[in-house]
Design a protein around this motif. Structure first.
Motif, short mmCIF file in Angstrom:
data_model
loop_
_atom_site.label_atom_id
_atom_site.label_comp_id
_atom_site.label_asym_id
_atom_site.label_seq_id
_atom_site.Cartn_x
_atom_site.Cartn_y
_atom_site.Cartn_z
N ASP A 91 -3.75 -25.57 16.62
CA ASP A 91 -3.23 -24.73 15.54
C ASP A 91 -1.91 -25.25 14.96
O ASP A 91 -1.56 -24.92 13.84
CB ASP A 91 -3.03 -23.29 16.03
CG ASP A 91 -4.36 -22.56 16.18
OD1 ASP A 91 -5.37 -23.11 15.72
OD2 ASP A 91 -4.37 -21.46 16.76
N ASP A 94 1.57 -23.92 11.43
CA ASP A 94 0.61 -22.94 11.93
C ASP A 94 -0.53 -22.87 10.94
O ASP A 94 -0.39 -22.33 9.85
CB ASP A 94 1.27 -21.57 12.09
CG ASP A 94 0.30 -20.52 12.60
OD1 ASP A 94 -0.84 -20.90 12.94
OD2 ASP A 94 0.67 -19.33 12.64
N LYS A 100 -2.97 -21.11 10.77
CA LYS A 100 -3.54 -19.78 10.53
C LYS A 100 -2.81 -19.01 9.44
O LYS A 100 -3.28 -17.96 9.01
CB LYS A 100 -3.52 -18.97 11.83
CG LYS A 100 -4.47 -19.51 12.89
CD LYS A 100 -4.42 -18.67 14.14
CE LYS A 100 -5.41 -19.19 15.17
NZ LYS A 100 -5.35 -18.40 16.43
#
Length: 426
Positions: free
Chosen positions: A61, A366, A368
């Motif tokens: 990630d 990140d 996400k």
């Protein structure tokens, strides 16, 4: 935050130094030999290996890369045209007003790529088109090469006989024809400045394809030929007349090492406003924005929209003497080599602003996060199109806005509202 500089295939030392200086400025430096690296600035070849099924490698990630796995759907010349043709047909089937045609069967809003065929596969189709206008000039380009390599112009069928099929054996006449080429109708009426042909190199950053979110870099430039343009057939072999690639022009006797044969886009805009008028100039740039977004929407369904990826593309646009823009090709690895002092400043800022959007505030990546950075980190980028925001505002409407028209109240955000204008052409 680490960078994987040691394992990257750098094109030139200049590119490496620009990137490393940029990383050091942010404090992104190696602190120990055994620490992980989690920022990848890779070549297009390396990306294929990283996402290859055989390697079995998976990014975590906190790792991001600067290409989409199958970017070639947009950046290979033949695949770009194939995807745009498919996009047109799909819109036609849906009855979309975007796919509207004129009385001659030409697309009114999606006619932004020159008539193009793949060779040797489409040889017979090409011959049929060529015979409709035998005095036309065509340009041949190898599908997998860049920097003007392998490009040549033709105006006779005999010049590409080796791409034809042998009727008795149904095999290709020459081994050299195994290499795939695209052949496109040559834009023989380019807009000239000082008698010379030029094209535009524009940078477009895509942070996600689904939903599509892309940014236009305001500091693009024009690349000029060193020799005055002539449509004369006697000059078809003179690449200094026809090809704007710096990799070719820098070898010409008239190449200027100070300005590198380049103009900023802002200078072009001023020139056009003073010679053609502001309204016409605005319409031209609106149509360029339209072309870019439509080309991205054409490949979005087939693009592997990996959450670890972002990409900065180099768009090549040619403007004809009627001020109609044409998409020539899209580059996956636009050159970061500096040919002039201004070039170095532009590309340094390009890298800096690209990284600020990919990783706002220089924080640990990140994958996400929603990839919608705050306005203050955009630098010289501006939001060109945000599909998610446009749909939530009810302004997308299948992009029914017509290119070149002034934005209406429903089609754009008011400038005095303090919110960014998403697009100027809706």
């Amino acid at each position: 935050f680490r960078i994987m500089a040691g394992k990257v295939k750098w094109v030139t030392d200049i590119e490496k130094s620009v990137l490393i200086n940029n990383f050091e400025k942010r404090g992104w430096v190696q602190v120990a030999e055994n620490e992980d690296w989690n920022f990848y600035w890779m070549s297009v070849q390396t990306i294929r290996n990283v996402f290859s099924v055989e390697t079995g490698y998976r990014l975590s990630d906190d790792q991001i890369v600067n290409h989409f796995p199958n970017h070639y759907e947009l950046t290979r010349k033949d695949l770009m045209v194939k995807n745009i043709k498919r996009y047109r047909k799909e819109l036609e089937k849906e009855g979309s007003p975007l796919a509207e045609k004129d009385e001659n069967g030409k697309y009114i809003y999606l006619d932004f790529v020159p008539v193009t065929f793949m060779l040797p596969a489409d040889y017979n189709l090409f011959v049929e088109e060529f015979r409709k206008n035998p005095s036309s000039t065509w340009i041949m380009k190898p599908c997998g090469k860049a920097q003007g390599k392998g490009i040549f112009l033709i105006n006779k069928l005999s010049q590409i006989k080796k791409w034809s099929r042998d009727s008795k054996t149904s095999s290709f006449v020459s081994q050299s024809s195994k290499e795939a080429y695209v052949i496109s109708l040559y834009i023989n009426n380019p807009l000239l400045i000082g008698g010379k042909k030029f094209d535009l190199r524009l940078y477009v950053l895509v942070s996600t394809y689904r939903p599509l979110r892309c940014y236009m870099y305001k500091l693009g430039f024009c690349r000029f030929c060193t020799v005055k343009y002539t449509p004369s057939t006697s000059e078809l072999d003179n690449m200094f007349v026809h090809l704007t690639n710096v990799a070719i022009q820098k070898h010409g006797d008239d190449y200027n090492h100070i300005h590198g044969g380049k103009w900023t886009v802002s200078n072009l805009r001023l020139y056009l406003e003073s010679t053609r008028g502001k309204e016409v100039t605005n319409k031209l740039f609106d149509e360029i924005h339209w072309i870019i977004v439509q080309s991205l929407k054409a490949v979005a369904p087939v693009m592997n929209n990996d959450k670890h990826c972002f990409e900065c593309y180099g768009y090549d646009i040619i403007i004809d003497d009627k001020l109609k823009p044409w998409l020539i090709e899209v580059n996956a690895s636009p050159s970061l080599t500096s040919s002039t002092a201004n070039d170095r400043i532009l590309k340094y800022n390009l890298i800096n602003d690209t990284l600020n959007i990919a990783v706002p505030n220089g924080e640990i990546p990140d994958c996400k996060w929603n990839k919608s950075p705050p306005k203050e980190v955009l630098g010289n980028y501006e939001v060109l199109y945000d599909e998610e925001m446009a749909q939530s505002d009810g302004t997308d409407r299948d992009l029914r806005g017509r290119p070149g028209q002034s934005p209406g109240v429903k089609g754009s955000r008011a400038r005095d509202s303090g919110k960014p204008v998403l697009t100027t052409w809706k």
